[in-house]
Design a protein around this motif. Structure first.
Motif, PDB file in Angstrom:
ATOM      1  N   ASN A 125      -1.901  -3.221  -5.847  1.00 33.13           N
ATOM      2  CA  ASN A 125      -2.950  -2.402  -5.044  1.00 33.13           C
ATOM      3  C   ASN A 125      -4.477  -2.445  -6.009  1.00 33.13           C
ATOM      4  O   ASN A 125      -4.188  -2.628  -7.587  1.00 33.13           O
ATOM      5  N   LYS A 126      -5.860  -1.810  -5.095  1.00 32.62           N
ATOM      6  CA  LYS A 126      -6.586  -1.668  -6.067  1.00 32.62           C
ATOM      7  C   LYS A 126      -6.754  -0.115  -6.672  1.00 32.62           C
ATOM      8  O   LYS A 126      -5.706   0.036  -7.052  1.00 32.62           O
ATOM      9  N   LEU A 140       0.911  -1.052   0.359  1.00 33.45           N
ATOM     10  CA  LEU A 140       0.239   0.018  -0.201  1.00 33.45           C
ATOM     11  C   LEU A 140       1.146   1.222   0.401  1.00 33.45           C
ATOM     12  O   LEU A 140      -0.104   2.474  -0.337  1.00 33.45           O
ATOM     13  N   VAL A 143      -6.613  -5.027  -0.842  1.00 37.79           N
ATOM     14  CA  VAL A 143      -6.094  -5.018  -1.864  1.00 37.79           C
ATOM     15  C   VAL A 143      -6.277  -6.554  -2.835  1.00 37.79           C
ATOM     16  O   VAL A 143      -7.506  -6.965  -2.208  1.00 37.79           O
ATOM     17  N   ASP A 162       3.899   1.209  -1.653  1.00 37.71           N
ATOM     18  CA  ASP A 162       4.325   1.591  -2.529  1.00 37.71           C
ATOM     19  C   ASP A 162       6.318   1.223  -2.641  1.00 37.71           C
ATOM     20  O   ASP A 162       6.868   1.069  -3.328  1.00 37.71           O
TER      21      ASP A 162
END
Length: 287
Positions: A246-247, A110, A131, A112
């Motif tokens: 990630n979403k 989340l 996620v 990065d």
């Protein structure tokens, strides 16, 4: 009076004409805004960032045999590592492994620190709130290692749900979740690493360890069988493993799903699977 009416009519006509002249300009701007939004979404794709960077960053915890582990040279190897190596080749980029603790692996994604998680992670609804998962690349399940002194009283996994039974597993895993959910009458003990949980059972300080197949299978073959442990090797849960990203990134998700289909049908998946699950030859190189 007639002059006033005429003046009002003239003003109304001017206002109408001015409004009509402005409308096409406003409508013409809308498509430009839509194009800009689409371009921004495309720029935000992790897939494009990976290609531009020239590196695929993968987060994992090296300690889950045979998915990811450290060999005698200090190199992280395993089933997941070989899979993402093929992934990086398909992207035309280098591979960077980011070894991280399990309890911080999703927060790392989340924030990065890496582009995806490939660490034998079970797809479940709780994680899916944070996620997105690609389609499963392998399916495992929970099994149980039984201590030698408890082998007679524990015949099936259902016998674990009794008072006085002590069960171990690894903190923050689906093994822990299964132990708490399926065996509420038992006493549960959590450990930072799965081998610590299994050693607790091996040494007779617990009745059973609940954990993923094939990790329990490897431990039983290497140490448990000789020590008189019992291995309940028929999984009593269904657990598909998937890569987490990630979403809000449909392009990357689409690429990963297509990649799974491709390697399952061109022989690469079978070759990697047989290397790690069809043989124990790799075990001699592990610390």
């Amino acid at each position: 009076m007639k002059r006033i009416i005429a003046l009002v009519a003239a003003l109304s006509t001017l206002i109408f004409l001015f409004a009509c002249s402005q409308q096409p300009a406003q409508q013409a701007e809308a498509p430009k805004q839509d194009v800009n939004v689409r371009l921004e979404l495309q720029k935000a794709s992790t897939l494009e960032k990976i290609v531009q960077r020239g590196t695929l960053r993968v987060g994992l915890e090296a300690g889950y045999m045979p998915f990811e582990m450290t060999d005698k040279k200090g190199t992280v190897v395993g089933f997941d590592v070989d899979m993402v190596t093929e992934m990086a080749k398909a992207m035309g980029v280098k591979l960077e492994i980011v070894n991280t603790a399990w309890d911080g692996i999703i927060p790392g994604l989340l924030s990065d620190k890496y582009d995806l998680i490939a660490s034998g992670m079970t797809i479940n609804q709780e994680r899916n709130l944070k996620v997105n998962f690609a389609n499963p690349y392998i399916v495992v399940g929970q099994t149980a290692l039984i201590a030698a002194q408890s082998a007679d009283k524990i015949q099936t996994w259902k016998d674990l749900n009794n008072e006085g039974v002590v069960i171990t597993s690894k903190l923050g895993t689906t093994g822990e979740q299964a132990a708490k959910r399926l065996f509420p009458k038992a006493t549960y003990k959590s450990f930072e690493m799965e081998d610590q949980a299994m050693l607790e059972t091996l040494n007779g300080k617990a009745d059973a360890t609940v954990y993923d197949l094939p990790m329990t299978s490897i431990f039983f073959a290497q140490r448990g069988k000789e020590a008189g442990m019992k291995f309940l090797n028929e999984p009593f849960t269904y657990e598909p493993l998937g890569w987490a990203i990630n979403k809000g990134d449909p392009d990357f998700l689409n690429w990963l799903n297509n990649f799974i289909v491709q390697i399952r049908n061109d022989g690469r998946y079978e070759r990697i699977y047989n290397k790690w699950f069809g043989s124990n030859d790799w075990y001699a190189d592990i610390q």
